[in-house]
Design an enzyme around this catalytic site. Structure first.
Site, PDB file in Angstrom:
ATOM      1  N   LYS A   8      -6.899  16.128  11.352  1.00 52.37           N
ATOM      2  CA  LYS A   8      -6.501  14.714  11.427  1.00 52.37           C
ATOM      3  C   LYS A   8      -4.971  14.589  11.549  1.00 52.37           C
ATOM      4  O   LYS A   8      -4.459  13.779  12.326  1.00 52.37           O
ATOM      5  CB  LYS A   8      -7.010  13.988  10.176  1.00 52.37           C
ATOM      6  N   LYS A  45       3.414   7.911   7.334  1.00 56.49           N
ATOM      7  CA  LYS A  45       2.849   8.807   6.303  1.00 56.49           C
ATOM      8  C   LYS A  45       2.218  10.036   6.957  1.00 56.49           C
ATOM      9  O   LYS A  45       2.418  11.173   6.516  1.00 56.49           O
ATOM     10  CB  LYS A  45       1.820   8.002   5.487  1.00 56.49           C
TER      11      LYS A  45
HETATM   12  N1  NDP Z   1      -6.150   1.682  10.496  1.00 62.76           N
HETATM   13  C1  NDP Z   1      -6.498   2.691  11.252  1.00 62.76           C
HETATM   14  O1  NDP Z   1      -6.523   2.582  12.485  1.00 62.76           O
HETATM   15  C2  NDP Z   1      -6.874   4.004  10.660  1.00 62.76           C
HETATM   16  C3  NDP Z   1      -6.504   4.353   9.384  1.00 62.76           C
HETATM   17  N2  NDP Z   1      -6.833   5.591   8.902  1.00 62.76           N
HETATM   18  C4  NDP Z   1      -6.482   5.981   7.546  1.00 62.76           C
HETATM   19  O2  NDP Z   1      -7.404   5.309   6.705  1.00 62.76           O
HETATM   20  C5  NDP Z   1      -6.798   4.943   5.468  1.00 62.76           C
HETATM   21  C6  NDP Z   1      -6.908   3.445   5.290  1.00 62.76           C
HETATM   22  O3  NDP Z   1      -6.274   2.827   6.375  1.00 62.76           O
HETATM   23  P1  NDP Z   1      -6.282   1.229   6.561  1.00 62.76           P
HETATM   24  O4  NDP Z   1      -7.600   0.682   6.188  1.00 62.76           O
HETATM   25  O5  NDP Z   1      -5.727   0.962   7.892  1.00 62.76           O
HETATM   26  O6  NDP Z   1      -5.209   0.852   5.462  1.00 62.76           O
HETATM   27  P2  NDP Z   1      -5.001  -0.465   4.582  1.00 62.76           P
HETATM   28  O7  NDP Z   1      -3.583  -0.372   4.131  1.00 62.76           O
HETATM   29  O8  NDP Z   1      -5.472  -1.664   5.323  1.00 62.76           O
HETATM   30  O9  NDP Z   1      -6.008  -0.265   3.346  1.00 62.76           O
HETATM   31  C7  NDP Z   1      -5.696   0.616   2.334  1.00 62.76           C
HETATM   32  C8  NDP Z   1      -6.755   0.552   1.245  1.00 62.76           C
HETATM   33  O10 NDP Z   1      -6.310   1.386   0.155  1.00 62.76           O
HETATM   34  C9  NDP Z   1      -6.326   0.596  -1.049  1.00 62.76           C
HETATM   35  N3  NDP Z   1      -5.269   1.067  -1.944  1.00 62.76           N
HETATM   36  C10 NDP Z   1      -3.972   1.297  -1.647  1.00 62.76           C
HETATM   37  N4  NDP Z   1      -3.316   1.760  -2.723  1.00 62.76           N
HETATM   38  C11 NDP Z   1      -4.228   1.811  -3.739  1.00 62.76           C
HETATM   39  C12 NDP Z   1      -4.161   2.214  -5.088  1.00 62.76           C
HETATM   40  N5  NDP Z   1      -3.011   2.663  -5.638  1.00 62.76           N
HETATM   41  N6  NDP Z   1      -5.283   2.162  -5.818  1.00 62.76           N
HETATM   42  C13 NDP Z   1      -6.446   1.717  -5.270  1.00 62.76           C
HETATM   43  N7  NDP Z   1      -6.577   1.313  -3.997  1.00 62.76           N
HETATM   44  C14 NDP Z   1      -5.474   1.369  -3.239  1.00 62.76           C
HETATM   45  C15 NDP Z   1      -6.100  -0.819  -0.573  1.00 62.76           C
HETATM   46  O11 NDP Z   1      -6.512  -1.721  -1.571  1.00 62.76           O
HETATM   47  P3  NDP Z   1      -5.986  -3.253  -1.574  1.00 62.76           P
HETATM   48  O12 NDP Z   1      -6.894  -3.981  -0.640  1.00 62.76           O
HETATM   49  O13 NDP Z   1      -6.096  -3.655  -2.983  1.00 62.76           O
HETATM   50  O14 NDP Z   1      -4.560  -3.213  -1.087  1.00 62.76           O
HETATM   51  C16 NDP Z   1      -6.984  -0.839   0.674  1.00 62.76           C
HETATM   52  O15 NDP Z   1      -8.338  -0.980   0.326  1.00 62.76           O
HETATM   53  C17 NDP Z   1      -5.380   5.492   5.552  1.00 62.76           C
HETATM   54  O16 NDP Z   1      -5.355   6.766   4.965  1.00 62.76           O
HETATM   55  C18 NDP Z   1      -5.117   5.566   7.055  1.00 62.76           C
HETATM   56  O17 NDP Z   1      -4.126   6.529   7.359  1.00 62.76           O
HETATM   57  C19 NDP Z   1      -7.570   6.479   9.636  1.00 62.76           C
HETATM   58  C20 NDP Z   1      -7.982   6.170  10.886  1.00 62.76           C
HETATM   59  C21 NDP Z   1      -7.633   4.920  11.512  1.00 62.76           C
HETATM   60  O1  SSN Z   2      -5.297   7.240  11.851  1.00 66.05           O
HETATM   61  C1  SSN Z   2      -5.366   6.372  12.702  1.00 66.05           C
HETATM   62  C2  SSN Z   2      -5.832   6.667  14.019  1.00 66.05           C
HETATM   63  C3  SSN Z   2      -5.891   5.512  14.946  1.00 66.05           C
HETATM   64  C4  SSN Z   2      -6.639   5.899  16.188  1.00 66.05           C
HETATM   65  O2  SSN Z   2      -7.202   7.010  16.251  1.00 66.05           O
HETATM   66  O3  SSN Z   2      -6.653   5.057  17.101  1.00 66.05           O
END
Ligand code: NDP
Ligand code: SSN
Length: 283
Positions: free
Chosen positions: A161, A229
């Protein structure tokens, strides 16, 4: 990302229980018929398999191993699938703790953003020491994704990843430079987007995000803070094996500048704004 995934499981008829730090984000799923539990521990205690989708290594560790965390609800016969993008060391550490309870662990980061998540078209990069959990959750992964790769030992999924997202972050930074340069020499960046789409360097990412980048719009699919990150974690991975990654290092600096400009929660394509600012500085 967790929201569309939960929604797809509910729509597919799975018995889903949800928890999120900000409880209000669970409300739409409760309306759709999901159960709600008040802590990760409660979710794990009441479910056969628990999926986690968290921001970064710190939150992944906290939700798994912290107070009222998943670990306290785990035990033999249960499984924990962590979809968050984290580094291999974090994944191995969580794996060790989960396995110590007698439960099974699967590391399953995904490629694909908000729209593929909504459409059940994610690409799972899964890895685990124990394949039986992978096999038993395969029907659920098939609801959420269009393909899956089993990569062996825990840490391999995280590494795959990070390599993918390292490439993606550099590609976006380079594309941003091209858009700005084309405009500065009097070309129409919209035409550049079309030209790129026709040739060997075409990529869905450029075709989807290019037109809105030209208009300085960055509707968030993948938050910029998470791209930075991932570059940071990828650089750590590269350093651990003495692999030189100068392009990714330069891209990482640009995303750091973008964060300093307050763009953390914008889509990662907003990295172009950091370049605009740099050009203004030197004008
Ligand atoms: N967006 C994308 O296109 C993609 C993202 N990812 C990965 O997936 C993960 C999530 O991404 P995404 O959904 O976009 O991110 P968001 O920032 O939208 O969501 C993050 C989530 O983590 C929770 N969170 C953050 N800090 C804490 C904490 N200290 N304790 C408990 N819960 C916590 C948040 O809760 P709260 O709602 O309370 O803030 C929320 O549910 C990341 O690792 C990202 O790199 C992977 C593929 C694609
Ligand atoms: O981690 C995020 C990836 C977003 C993507 O694959 O388009």
């Amino acid at each position: 990302m967790g929201s569309p995934m939960a929604q797809n499981l509910i729509k597919a008829g799975c018995d889903v229980t949800v928890w999120n730090r900000t409880k209000s984000k669970c409300d739409p799923f409760i309306s759709l018929g999901a159960k709600y539990r008040s802590s990760p521990e409660e979710v794990a205690a009441n479910c056969d398999v628990t999926f986690a989708m968290l921001a970064d290594p710190e939150s992944a560790i906290d939700v798994a191993c912290g107070k009222n965390g998943v670990l306290s609800g785990m035990g033999p016969g249960k499984g924990y699938v962590d979809i968050s993008t984290v580094d291999g060391a974090t994944s191995k550490m969580i794996n060790g703790h989960i396995k110590a309870t007698g439960a099974l662990f699967l590391e399953a980061p995904v490629s694909g953003s908000k729209k593929p998540a909504e459409d059940g078209q994610l690409i799972f990069l899964t890895a685990a020491g124990d394949r039986s959990l992978y096999d038993s959750v395969a029907p659920l992964l098939n609801i959420l994704g269009k393909s899956r790769f089993y990569l062996g030992e825990v840490g391999n999924g995280a590494a795959m990843k990070l390599v993918v997202n390292m490439i993606m972050g550099s590609m976006m930074a380079s594309f941003s430079e091209g858009l700005l340069l084309s405009k500065k020499v009097g070309l129409d960046p919209n035409v550049l987007v079309e030209v790129v789409a026709q040739g060997a360097i075409s990529a869905p990412m450029y075709s989807v995000k290019g037109p809105s980048m030209v208009k300085s719009h960055y509707p968030t699919a993948f938050p910029l803070k998470h791209q930075q990150k991932d570059l940071r974690l990828a650089l750590g991975l590269a350093e651990s094996v003495s692999q030189s990654t100068p392009i990714a290092a330069a891209a990482n600096e640009l995303y750091k500048v973008a964060k300093a400009y307050g763009l953390s929660d914008e889509d990662f394509s907003a990295v172009i704004e950091a370049l605009k600012a740099k050009s203004d500085d030197s004008a």
